[in-house]
Design an enzyme around this catalytic site. Sequence first.
Site, mmCIF file in Angstrom:
data_model
loop_
_atom_site.group_PDB
_atom_site.id
_atom_site.type_symbol
_atom_site.label_atom_id
_atom_site.label_comp_id
_atom_site.label_asym_id
_atom_site.label_seq_id
_atom_site.Cartn_x
_atom_site.Cartn_y
_atom_site.Cartn_z
ATOM 1 N N CYS A 73 0.831 -1.206 0.000
ATOM 2 C CA CYS A 73 0.000 0.000 0.000
ATOM 3 C C CYS A 73 0.870 1.263 0.000
ATOM 4 C CB CYS A 73 -0.860 0.051 1.262
ATOM 5 S SG CYS A 73 -2.100 -1.234 1.379
ATOM 6 N N GLU A 75 0.544 3.875 1.910
ATOM 7 C CA GLU A 75 0.853 4.356 3.258
ATOM 8 C C GLU A 75 2.120 3.707 3.794
ATOM 9 O OE1 GLU A 75 -2.001 3.289 2.055
ATOM 10 O OE2 GLU A 75 -3.733 4.019 3.151
ATOM 11 N N CYS A 115 -1.857 -1.170 7.450
ATOM 12 C CA CYS A 115 -1.231 0.155 7.456
ATOM 13 C C CYS A 115 -1.499 0.871 8.782
ATOM 14 C CB CYS A 115 -1.735 0.992 6.286
ATOM 15 S SG CYS A 115 -1.085 0.426 4.705
#
Length: 157
Positions: A73, A75, A115
């Site tokens: 991801c 993040e 995350c």
Amino acid sequence: MENKKLIIDYQEYASREELPAADRALLDAAIAAIQGSYAPYSHFNVGAAVRLADGTVVKGANQENAAYPSGLCAERTAMFAASANHPGVPFESLAVVCSRDGKLMPNPGSPCGACRQVMAQYERESKRPLRIILGSGGPILVFEGVESIMPLIFNDL
Ligand code: THU
């Protein structure tokens, strides 16, 4: 037995123009970070930007892979890059945005659980609440601290 409720305080801004200048700048960095998204499978582009306590802004974007779970991801790409390149510098804030077909999504990007867990750990290391700015093309939500988006955080200490 007692029934309990959790209450989460957060701010909602109608548009990026309403945001405090520092948050707006970080949101803009997250929007710019979308350029680095590599998403040939989902075609869902996510950008993230972390501001460190010394003012440094580190960008990240989602990276996909033919072996799906090997992707990451936006993040975590941003947070890991920030920690790897600026070890020990506390995290101050994190902005996330998402888009498809070159258009920002109407609703704020919302980080996945993995995350959030990673945010929680860097927040603890940083010894200050992590300001989290979730936006895209519509309303923008601002949370003061990871506990607000992940109550009852796992903590190994
Ligand atoms: N993705 C992120 O980068 N951040 C999130 O918070 C949720 C999902 C990515 C992973 C994958 O590349 C694509 O979005 C579709 O799930």
